[in-house]
Enzyme design. Structure first.
Site, PDB file in Angstrom:
ATOM      1  N   LYS A   1     -12.771  -3.603 -52.107  1.00 36.64           N
ATOM      2  CA  LYS A   1     -13.067  -4.617 -53.124  1.00 36.64           C
ATOM      3  C   LYS A   1     -11.771  -5.380 -53.413  1.00 36.64           C
ATOM      4  CE  LYS A   1     -16.450  -1.418 -53.679  1.00 36.64           C
ATOM      5  NZ  LYS A   1     -16.474  -0.179 -52.879  1.00 36.64           N
TER       6      LYS A   1
ATOM      7  N   TYR B  63       2.016   8.335 -36.314  1.00 31.84           N
ATOM      8  CA  TYR B  63       1.209   9.350 -37.010  1.00 31.84           C
ATOM      9  C   TYR B  63       1.876   9.724 -38.333  1.00 31.84           C
ATOM     10  CZ  TYR B  63      -1.722  13.527 -37.514  1.00 31.84           C
ATOM     11  OH  TYR B  63      -2.621  14.449 -37.957  1.00 31.84           O
TER      12      TYR B  63
ATOM     13  N   PHE C 237     -19.907   5.359 -60.611  1.00 28.84           N
ATOM     14  CA  PHE C 237     -20.552   4.738 -59.461  1.00 28.84           C
ATOM     15  C   PHE C 237     -21.336   5.831 -58.718  1.00 28.84           C
ATOM     16  CE2 PHE C 237     -20.517   3.294 -54.999  1.00 28.84           C
ATOM     17  CZ  PHE C 237     -21.328   2.191 -55.181  1.00 28.84           C
ATOM     18  N   ASP C 238     -22.324   5.443 -57.907  1.00 27.52           N
ATOM     19  CA  ASP C 238     -23.220   6.472 -57.338  1.00 27.52           C
ATOM     20  C   ASP C 238     -22.516   7.464 -56.397  1.00 27.52           C
ATOM     21  OD1 ASP C 238     -23.048   4.490 -55.433  1.00 27.52           O
ATOM     22  OD2 ASP C 238     -25.183   4.103 -55.273  1.00 27.52           O
TER      23      ASP C 238
ATOM     24  N   ALA D 212     -11.477   0.102 -58.304  1.00 26.18           N
ATOM     25  CA  ALA D 212     -11.994  -0.732 -57.208  1.00 26.18           C
ATOM     26  C   ALA D 212     -11.918  -2.227 -57.544  1.00 26.18           C
ATOM     27  CB  ALA D 212     -13.434  -0.335 -56.889  1.00 26.18           C
TER      28      ALA D 212
ATOM     29  N   ASP E 201     -11.106   4.579 -61.857  1.00 26.27           N
ATOM     30  CA  ASP E 201     -11.660   4.035 -60.615  1.00 26.27           C
ATOM     31  C   ASP E 201     -11.341   2.545 -60.652  1.00 26.27           C
ATOM     32  OD1 ASP E 201     -13.310   2.668 -58.830  1.00 26.27           O
ATOM     33  OD2 ASP E 201     -14.912   4.149 -58.974  1.00 26.27           O
TER      34      ASP E 201
ATOM     35  N   HIS F 269     -31.482   5.586 -51.795  1.00 28.43           N
ATOM     36  CA  HIS F 269     -31.808   4.179 -51.563  1.00 28.43           C
ATOM     37  C   HIS F 269     -31.292   3.661 -50.231  1.00 28.43           C
ATOM     38  CE1 HIS F 269     -27.832   4.278 -53.279  1.00 28.43           C
ATOM     39  NE2 HIS F 269     -27.624   3.044 -52.896  1.00 28.43           N
TER      40      HIS F 269
HETATM   41  N1  F0G Z   1     -16.223   3.102 -57.075  1.00 26.51           N
HETATM   42  C1  F0G Z   1     -16.845   1.937 -57.343  1.00 26.51           C
HETATM   43  C2  F0G Z   1     -16.789   1.350 -58.708  1.00 26.51           C
HETATM   44  C3  F0G Z   1     -17.558   1.307 -56.311  1.00 26.51           C
HETATM   45  O1  F0G Z   1     -18.191   0.163 -56.589  1.00 26.51           O
HETATM   46  C4  F0G Z   1     -17.585   1.888 -55.036  1.00 26.51           C
HETATM   47  C5  F0G Z   1     -18.311   1.250 -53.942  1.00 26.51           C
HETATM   48  C6  F0G Z   1     -16.912   3.091 -54.812  1.00 26.51           C
HETATM   49  C7  F0G Z   1     -16.234   3.668 -55.866  1.00 26.51           C
HETATM   50  C8  F0G Z   1     -16.926   3.769 -53.478  1.00 26.51           C
HETATM   51  O2  F0G Z   1     -16.092   3.092 -52.619  1.00 26.51           O
HETATM   52  O3  F0G Z   1     -17.589   2.213 -50.806  1.00 26.51           O
HETATM   53  O4  F0G Z   1     -15.119   2.372 -50.504  1.00 26.51           O
HETATM   54  O5  F0G Z   1     -16.480   4.424 -50.544  1.00 26.51           O
HETATM   55  N2  F0G Z   1     -19.097   0.304 -54.111  1.00 26.51           N
HETATM   56  C9  F0G Z   1     -19.784  -0.476 -53.101  1.00 26.51           C
HETATM   57  C10 F0G Z   1     -20.720  -1.413 -53.777  1.00 26.51           C
HETATM   58  C11 F0G Z   1     -20.402   0.316 -52.025  1.00 26.51           C
HETATM   59  O6  F0G Z   1     -21.528  -2.042 -53.076  1.00 26.51           O
HETATM   60  O7  F0G Z   1     -20.648  -1.567 -55.001  1.00 26.51           O
HETATM   61  P1  F0G Z   1     -16.346   3.032 -51.035  1.00 26.51           P
END
Ligand code: F0G
Length: 471
Positions: free
Chosen positions: A261, A75, A127-128, A220, A218, A446
């Site tokens: 990613k 833990y 990102f959304d 990713a 960000d 969506h």
């Molecule tokens: N930032 C970016 C640029 C992303 O593309 C994503 C997720 C996230 C943050 C959020 O990360 O999914 O680990 O919580 N993108 C996926 C996509 C879902 O299909 O582009 P997460």
């Protein structure tokens, strides 16, 4: 030898396989209707080639699977966390590392700790989930992409950049303390997976710091961004990828990572920062929402696999193969007259759906029309990135369908099949109807919306595209 066309050979061999099958066309039609015409409701076993996302869908290496067995499930004080922390510090130069279960977990605790209602967070493009998490604390996300990003045909090298002139104006005109954070998403997922240049990152950091804001990246898809910097920014032509990554991170105050990613794992992420005060502010929220500081909602073995993935992802041969696959698809589609965002991005092909499906008005979601066509026509699952995803209040510059390529999963043959399906759709796009929303939640609609077609669908009997059965 010299007249031979180069062949792309994957820099891996396949040690484990997962069977896939293509349902007969009539069954695909039925599955799509049962799924309320929303591909998020399809079962993966009913999908032939799954390009819904490149997130958490990559194949782990043998070294990653081996690391799983060695995971330390303590833990507190897990050795797997220490291994991850060391890898992240070596990569980013940031000593403070907080693991999270995935990217949106990082966004949630980070913004909760560091943003107040009324504040503004500019970005190249959020990102959304980032946008939704900023909104959830009463702050306002603002997208400032460069104008080039709005033209899918313009072959500019860094269409992921932030517009520094608009950023400077926003910072100059803001009240003191109103903009505590400036963000950059590398690569810019929402606008075609396009990269951000080192020069743009440097200028953004300088501007943010001049106005007392912090630069949060960000990251990713950081490895793909580094690869593009080397390919497209002349000063970096012969710089090792690891050094490019280090320089890129040197401009940032903190990073939010979805390791699903470029961490090459099915689940995981982290927050990294060079500032003790950021760490101290976020840590209590991490413990409250994700888990203790040394596991953050993950199993020890997941931390271990992530530490290995973060090292593998900057491998030259891997990135050349991956980015090459996307580039070939874009070239093949463009050659056939299918409208795609150019130049190729890092992780996905983006089809300009409002051009391909120009008989469908934007209100009837041309991107959704194409997404449904891809599944029905070929069993291919893709993702609408347009008005359905963005919602009514933020019309995107164009209606896209994203075909995201999972890492180390599909061969060139799989992707050639997808090109074939798109080409078949492009021969007679008008047979596919638009869609209307029947039911949808207010946030991130969506994912769970129910839709209905605005007209009849073509007959499945016309859409049994032949598959070769071998010689
Ligand atoms: N930032 C970016 C640029 C992303 O593309 C994503 C997720 C996230 C943050 C959020 O990360 O999914 O680990 O919580 N993108 C996926 C996509 C879902 O299909 O582009 P997460």
């Amino acid at each position: 030898m010299s007249e031979w066309k180069p062949i792309r050979v994957p820099p891996f061999r396949i040690k484990m396989v997962e069977p896939i099958r293509r349902l007969p066309a009539a069954d695909r039609w039925a599955r799509m209707a049962e799924a309320h015409w929303n591909v998020f409701y399809l079962r993966s076993r009913d999908v032939f080639i799954d390009l819904l996302t490149d997130s958490g869908t990559g194949a782990m290496s043998d070294a990653q699977w081996a690391a799983l067995v060695m995971g330390d499930e303590a833990y507190a004080g897990s050795q797997s966390f220490e291994a991850l922390r060391a890898v992240v510090e070596d990569l980013t130069g940031m000593p403070y590392v907080l693991p999270v279960h995935q990217g949106r977990g990082a966004e949630h605790v980070f913004f909760k700790a560091l943003l107040r209602p009324g504040q503004v967070v500019p970005s190249n493009t959020h990102f959304d989930t980032t946008r939704a998490n900023i909104r959830a604390v009463g702050a306002t996300p603002v997208d400032l992409p460069v104008p080039e990003a709005a033209d899918p045909d313009l072959e500019a090298p860094f269409k992921g950049d932030i517009d520094v002139d608009r950023l400077a104006r926003l910072l100059r005109e803001a009240a003191p303390g109103q903009v505590p954070i400036v963000m950059l998403t590398v690569t810019n997922n929402a606008l075609g997976g396009q990269p951000v240049s080192m020069e743009n990152i440097r200028q953004t950091a300088e501007l943010a710091h001049r106005y007392g804001a912090r630069l949060v990246m960000d990251i990713a898809r950081f490895a793909e961004n580094c690869y593009f910097i080397r390919q497209r920014e002349p000063a970096f032509r012969s710089v090792p990828l690891r050094d490019i990554a280090r320089q890129m991170f040197s401009y940032a105050d903190a990073c939010l990572m979805s390791a699903k990613k470029d961490g090459l794992v099915p689940i995981g992420g982290f927050i990294a920062t060079r500032h003790a005060d950021v760490y101290e502010a976020v840590a209590p929220f991490l413990i409250l929402h994700e888990g203790f500081l040394t596991y953050g909602g993950l199993a020890g073995h997941e931390l271990a696999a992530m530490a290995v993935g973060l090292q593998e992802v900057l491998d030259e041969a891997y990135l050349a193969h991956r980015v090459g696959q996307v580039a070939t698809m874009v070239d093949e589609l463009h050659r056939r007259g299918i409208p795609v965002v150019r130049p190729a991005g890092g992780h996905a092909v983006y089809v300009v759906a409002d051009r391909l499906m120009d008989h469908v008005p934007v209100e009837a979601f041309p991107g959704q029309a194409l997404t449904v066509a891809l599944y029905c026509a070929g069993g291919v699952r893709a993702c609408e990135v347009g008005s359905l995803l963005m919602g009514d209040d933020e019309r995107p510059p164009y209606e896209l369908v994203r075909l995201a390529i999972p890492r180390r999963v599909y061969t060139d043959e799989h992707l050639a099949y997808v090109v074939r399906v798109l080409a078949a759709i492009a021969e007679r796009p008008r047979v596919w109807p638009g869609f209307r929303v029947v039911r949808a939640p207010a946030v991130l609609r969506h994912f769970t919306a129910h839709l209905a077609p605005t007209g009849p669908l073509p007959s499945p009997t016309d859409w049994e595209l032949p598959l070769a059965e071998g010689d």
